[in-house]
Design an enzyme around this catalytic site. Sequence first.
Site, PDB file in Angstrom:
ATOM      1  N   ASP A   5      -4.295  -2.275   2.746  1.00 25.22           N
ATOM      2  CA  ASP A   5      -3.249  -1.678   3.100  1.00 25.22           C
ATOM      3  C   ASP A   5      -3.056  -1.736   1.110  1.00 25.22           C
ATOM      4  OD1 ASP A   5       0.334  -2.787   2.723  1.00 25.22           O
ATOM      5  OD2 ASP A   5      -0.325  -3.367   1.074  1.00 25.22           O
TER       6      ASP A   5
ATOM      7  N   GLU B  44       1.362   2.541   2.662  1.00 23.94           N
ATOM      8  CA  GLU B  44       0.210   2.142   2.107  1.00 23.94           C
ATOM      9  C   GLU B  44      -0.059   1.878   2.919  1.00 23.94           C
ATOM     10  OE1 GLU B  44       3.084  -0.741   0.534  1.00 23.94           O
ATOM     11  OE2 GLU B  44       3.782   0.973   1.313  1.00 23.94           O
TER      12      GLU B  44
END
Length: 204
Positions: free
Chosen positions: A71, A114
């Site tokens: 992430d 993301e």
Amino acid sequence: LEKEKKEKERIEKEVKERTYELEQANKKLDLISRTDELTQLPNRRDMHRTIEKEVDRANRFRKAFSIIFIDIDHFKDVNDTYGHAAGDAVLKSVASTIRSLLRKYDVLARYGGEEFLTLLPETELKDASHVAERFRKQIENQTIFFGGQEIKVTITLGVAQFDSSQGAEKCIQLADKALYEGKEHGRNKVILWTDDKPVENAQP
């Protein structure tokens, strides 16, 4: 008769060409449906297919595999500060950097937003932790240039090893749990899911 034969050949040739064009178009559509447009990585759906195949292989040959959940830290801040085009540039840069560190049979996918997911075939947790640390360091040390701006980002990573008694979905969940632990405790870390708990990776 000759005329009819020629006409028949012409039609057959045209059908063949059309069929080929259709097949190519379908192949292209299939690829698009399996690929993330921005990063050109496999998407979540395709990754699940790949993991299923890997599960079969792992069970058949008694081979371990590991999953790394990744992430980008504070990604919303990147979008808010520099704009969405810069955010896209960051996603592309992170994707290509991580891809460049993979072995040829490892698979990196954009999992959503993301988040990225890496599948490391025939890799136990200890080795996967070294790979994840390499990813983390490389991203931390690089600068992304966009529109005259210099952007620095870090990533947090959760690592879990597949356990045939628990299945692939559970492995992804545990890598996600480990990742969450890293986000909660300062980010820019590698967290391993081991012995039913998250453990921060000792710096190699």
